[in-house]
Scaffold this motif. Structure first.
Motif, short mmCIF file in Angstrom:
data_model
loop_
_atom_site.label_atom_id
_atom_site.label_comp_id
_atom_site.label_asym_id
_atom_site.label_seq_id
_atom_site.Cartn_x
_atom_site.Cartn_y
_atom_site.Cartn_z
N LEU A 83 -7.11 6.54 13.18
CA LEU A 83 -8.08 5.46 13.30
C LEU A 83 -7.47 4.42 14.22
O LEU A 83 -6.27 4.19 14.18
CB LEU A 83 -8.35 4.82 11.94
CG LEU A 83 -9.09 5.62 10.88
CD1 LEU A 83 -9.28 4.78 9.63
CD2 LEU A 83 -10.44 6.07 11.41
N SER A 84 -8.30 3.79 15.04
CA SER A 84 -7.81 2.70 15.87
C SER A 84 -7.59 1.49 14.98
O SER A 84 -8.48 1.08 14.25
CB SER A 84 -8.82 2.38 16.97
OG SER A 84 -8.58 1.06 17.42
N LEU A 85 -6.40 0.90 15.05
CA LEU A 85 -6.13 -0.25 14.20
C LEU A 85 -6.80 -1.51 14.76
O LEU A 85 -6.87 -2.53 14.10
CB LEU A 85 -4.62 -0.47 14.07
CG LEU A 85 -3.90 0.64 13.30
CD1 LEU A 85 -2.41 0.39 13.25
CD2 LEU A 85 -4.43 0.79 11.87
N ALA A 128 -10.86 -5.06 7.14
CA ALA A 128 -9.42 -4.96 7.31
C ALA A 128 -9.03 -3.50 7.36
O ALA A 128 -9.68 -2.65 6.74
CB ALA A 128 -8.70 -5.64 6.16
N ILE A 129 -8.01 -3.20 8.13
CA ILE A 129 -7.50 -1.82 8.16
C ILE A 129 -5.98 -1.86 8.34
O ILE A 129 -5.48 -2.63 9.14
CB ILE A 129 -8.17 -0.99 9.28
CG1 ILE A 129 -7.48 0.38 9.40
CG2 ILE A 129 -8.14 -1.71 10.62
CD1 ILE A 129 -8.26 1.37 10.22
N THR A 130 -5.29 -1.07 7.57
CA THR A 130 -3.84 -0.96 7.76
C THR A 130 -3.48 0.52 7.71
O THR A 130 -4.14 1.31 7.04
CB THR A 130 -3.05 -1.66 6.63
OG1 THR A 130 -3.54 -1.17 5.37
CG2 THR A 130 -3.22 -3.16 6.68
N GLU A 131 -2.46 0.86 8.48
CA GLU A 131 -1.97 2.23 8.42
C GLU A 131 -0.89 2.25 7.37
O GLU A 131 0.01 1.41 7.38
CB GLU A 131 -1.41 2.63 9.79
CG GLU A 131 -1.00 4.08 9.85
CD GLU A 131 -0.73 4.55 11.28
OE1 GLU A 131 -0.69 3.70 12.19
OE2 GLU A 131 -0.54 5.76 11.45
N VAL A 134 -8.44 6.33 3.61
CA VAL A 134 -9.13 7.20 4.57
C VAL A 134 -8.19 8.25 5.15
O VAL A 134 -6.99 8.03 5.25
CB VAL A 134 -9.72 6.33 5.71
CG1 VAL A 134 -10.51 7.18 6.68
CG2 VAL A 134 -10.60 5.25 5.13
N TYR A 135 -8.75 9.38 5.60
CA TYR A 135 -8.01 10.47 6.21
C TYR A 135 -6.86 10.91 5.30
O TYR A 135 -5.69 10.88 5.69
CB TYR A 135 -7.48 10.08 7.59
CG TYR A 135 -8.52 10.11 8.71
CD1 TYR A 135 -9.75 10.71 8.52
CD2 TYR A 135 -8.26 9.57 9.96
CE1 TYR A 135 -10.70 10.74 9.53
CE2 TYR A 135 -9.19 9.59 10.98
CZ TYR A 135 -10.40 10.18 10.76
OH TYR A 135 -11.34 10.21 11.77
N TYR A 175 -4.72 5.81 5.90
CA TYR A 175 -5.13 4.44 6.22
C TYR A 175 -5.75 3.78 5.00
O TYR A 175 -6.45 4.43 4.23
CB TYR A 175 -6.16 4.43 7.35
CG TYR A 175 -5.63 4.94 8.66
CD1 TYR A 175 -5.09 4.06 9.59
CD2 TYR A 175 -5.65 6.30 8.95
CE1 TYR A 175 -4.58 4.54 10.80
CE2 TYR A 175 -5.14 6.79 10.15
CZ TYR A 175 -4.61 5.89 11.07
OH TYR A 175 -4.11 6.36 12.24
N ASN A 176 -5.51 2.46 4.87
CA ASN A 176 -6.24 1.67 3.88
C ASN A 176 -7.28 0.85 4.63
O ASN A 176 -6.95 0.15 5.58
CB ASN A 176 -5.29 0.70 3.16
CG ASN A 176 -4.38 1.44 2.22
OD1 ASN A 176 -4.78 2.43 1.62
ND2 ASN A 176 -3.16 0.96 2.09
#
Lengths: 258, 329
Positions: free
Chosen positions: A19-21, A225-228, B139-140, B144-145
């Motif tokens: 996913l693009s952060l 919000a998104i975090t890896e 996700v995935y 990912y959160n």
């Protein structure tokens, strides 16, 4: 009988998916794009019926960015008569609500007796689109079928849920979703691939469908919000020297897991 | 009509064919309690209302809506959907929580369209900020959160089974309100017959289990797969399997963990003779503690294992079972 099969281009699960952060959207460049296997199985259900029943018209449909056309053409090569791709820059990052609305408009425009989808895509894994589509189209839905019988006027099948296995049926028109218990899809042969080049391939925009996806029209889900996640680190690794079972038991007991 | 709290969260509970609340109920009510006042919706034959309302109270619902739908068993989804729509209109909640089960997803999808609400699926948790209720996603396969929110209005959120550990405090006497439900004029599929799931043992169900012992191709045969079941029984765990083990016919598909099977996030996941393909990891890497036993020290499963044993499952596991049993005795 007019059957519309919904298919989807997804990142190949045999590679890394990203996913693009920055945008929170799938990073298309990061992985191979393939036709989702469950969609191929859905198409196989339609094609097997068409093989046995002359006068069946099978359409493959997908909402996808322009470069997904090649993937959709594989559906034609497998044996679908026509393909419809809904492609519009305004659809980047569309949520489930928008996707369902757009696909429903396209299915309505195409006309249908039966819509067949996979139960879960391998990327979004939402599993709600069949029911959403059915509600938009004001028809019944029958989801998660592990066996399907289609007749001129109805569809019947086996639906396995957490609680048991049910035999369910619905009068047409209807929307159904199928599970991977159904047979693998056929491979497109050379003749099919050549024929696919001459088959009708329609590309529709939102304007063609007269669908309004403005965020003021209906609530949408947005990512805030998104975090890896840091890759999960490896912990202790021991080589069995005759006492690994006991050491493992001690680990489980110490962590209150036994 | 009863007044509902301003921060109400409508929780649609699944009822099993046996007439009990589904296992997902505790996590749903626990999640709802974290972000507001839970209002539970139960659709069941009238004679079950008192017992089920009390059960929902024990799981933390101060307010319970009950609906009697006579043809509930005959008609697919539509009775529950009609009740959920009526409950939404009566409660006007800040969010609607529904189990991410096959049935729950169908209700959620149709309700979102019927009431024009934003839909977030397969959440592993919920949160509240100044603007309302948020859905937390993994996700995935847990790489990912993601946090998601509706642009406006109450979100409908389906919650992954077994993902929420929070439990709400029991309510001794919940307020019970009988809901009037107008039947829908839309066509619905008909349930002709139901074969209840065969419970082959006292083992917990894979989905939502706190502990899972899973076996892979490394077990070698259907007979030898019994080792997985023995360890599962010693730990009180559910039995899982890799796709390779399912494809080889060691266990039925219902046990498959991974991308194309069940996703689990238990407290403990024990992988026996599983190499750890990406597709398998996608279904289990959110487990709190992962234990792996495999002959191949380079197996990818060791990259995510909290405790890895390089060794033969057929010597390590019997010793482990014996050690666990001697500690218990």
């Amino acid at each position: 009988m007019k059957i519309v099969v919904l298919v989807k281009e997804v990142p190949d699960t045999y590679g890394d998916r990203k996913l693009s952060l920055e945008t929170g959207l799938a990073d298309r460049a990061a992985s191979e794009r393939v036709l989702d296997e469950i969609g191929e199985r859905a198409l196989e259900v339609a094609l097997s019926y068409a093989d046995a029943n002359a006068g069946t018209d099978v359409t493959v449909m997908s909402m996808a960015s322009g470069d997904a056309a090649a993937t959709l053409r594989k559906g034609l090569a497998m044996g679908a008569a026509t393909a419809v791709q809904i492609s519009d820059d305004a659809l980047a990052g569309a949520d489930l609500g928008v996707t369902a609305k757009v696909l429903a408009a396209a299915v309505k425009r195409e006309g249908f007796d039966l819509v067949i989808t996979g139960n879960l895509s391998t990327d979004g894994m939402a599993g709600v689109l069949p029911a959403m589509l059915a509600e938009h189209l004001r028809v019944s839905h029958v989801t998660s079928l592990s066996a399907v019988e289609i007749s001129e006027t109805s569809v019947r099948g086996t639906r396995a849920t957490d609680d048991g296995t049910a035999t369910v049926s619905a009068a047409l028109p209807a929307v159904i979703s199928i599970t991977e218990a159904l047979p693998d899809a056929r491979f497109p042969n050379f003749k099919g691939i050549m024929a696919a080049k001459k088959k009708p391939f329609t590309t529709l925009s939102l304007a063609d469908l007269e669908v309004d996806v403005d965020v003021t029209a209906a609530p949408q889900i947005i990512m805030t919000a998104i975090t890896e996640k840091p890759p999960r680190g490896a912990g202790v690794k021991i080589v069995d020297e005759g006492d690994a079972g006991e050491k493992l038991a001690a680990f489980l007991i110490e962590n209150r897991l036994a | 009509m009863t007044d509902f709290a301003a921060d109400s969260v409508l929780v649609v509970l699944d009822v099993t064919p046996a007439g009990e609340l589904a296992k997902s109920s505790a996590g749903l009510l626990g999640a709802a309690r974290q972000v507001g006042t839970p209002v539970a919706l139960i659709v069941a034959p009238q004679e079950r209302h008192d017992a089920l309302a009390a059960a929902a109270g024990e799981l933390g619902a101060p307010s319970v809506l009950v609906a009697d739908v006579t043809d509930a068993e005959m008609s697919l989804t539509s009775p529950l959907l009609a009740a959920a729509a009526a409950a939404y209109d009566a409660v006007r909640p800040d969010a609607v929580l529904i189990s991410n089960s096959i049935e729950g997803r169908d209700v959620a999808g149709r309700l979102a369209v019927r009431r024009s609400l934003a839909l977030a699926v397969d959440a592993v948790g919920v949160q509240r900020d100044d603007e309302g209720v948020l859905a937390l996603h993994s996700v995935y396969g847990g790489a990912y959160n993601v946090t998601a929110a509706p642009t406006f209005g109450a979100p409908i959120i389906t919650v992954r089974q077994g993902a929420v550990d929070a439990r709400a405090e029991a309510v001794a006497t919940p307020t019970v309100t009988v809901l009037d439900v107008a039947s829908s004029d839309l066509p619905a599929a008909v349930v002709e017959s139901v074969e209840p799931a065969v419970v082959s043992s006292s083992r917990p169900e894979l989905r939502g289990a706190a502990k899972v012992v899973a076996g892979g191709r490394g077990l070698g045969s259907k007979d030898k797969f019994a080792l997985v079941e023995q360890l599962a029984d010693a730990l009180g765990a559910a039995v899982g399997a890799s796709r390779a083990a399912v494809d080889a016919g060691y266990v039925p598909y219902a046990h498959q963990v991974g991308q194309t099977g069940v996703s689990v996030s238990p407290q403990l996941y024990v992988a026996l003779g599983i190499s750890g393909a990406i597709q398998h990891k996608a279904g289990m890497q959110t487990a709190k503690t992962i234990v792996a036993i495999n002959k191949d020290g380079d197996a990818p499963i060791f990259e995510i294992a909290d405790f890895g044993v390089v060794g033969d499952v057929f010597t390590v596991v019997p010793q482990l079972i014996a050690a666990l049993e001697s500690k218990k005795a």
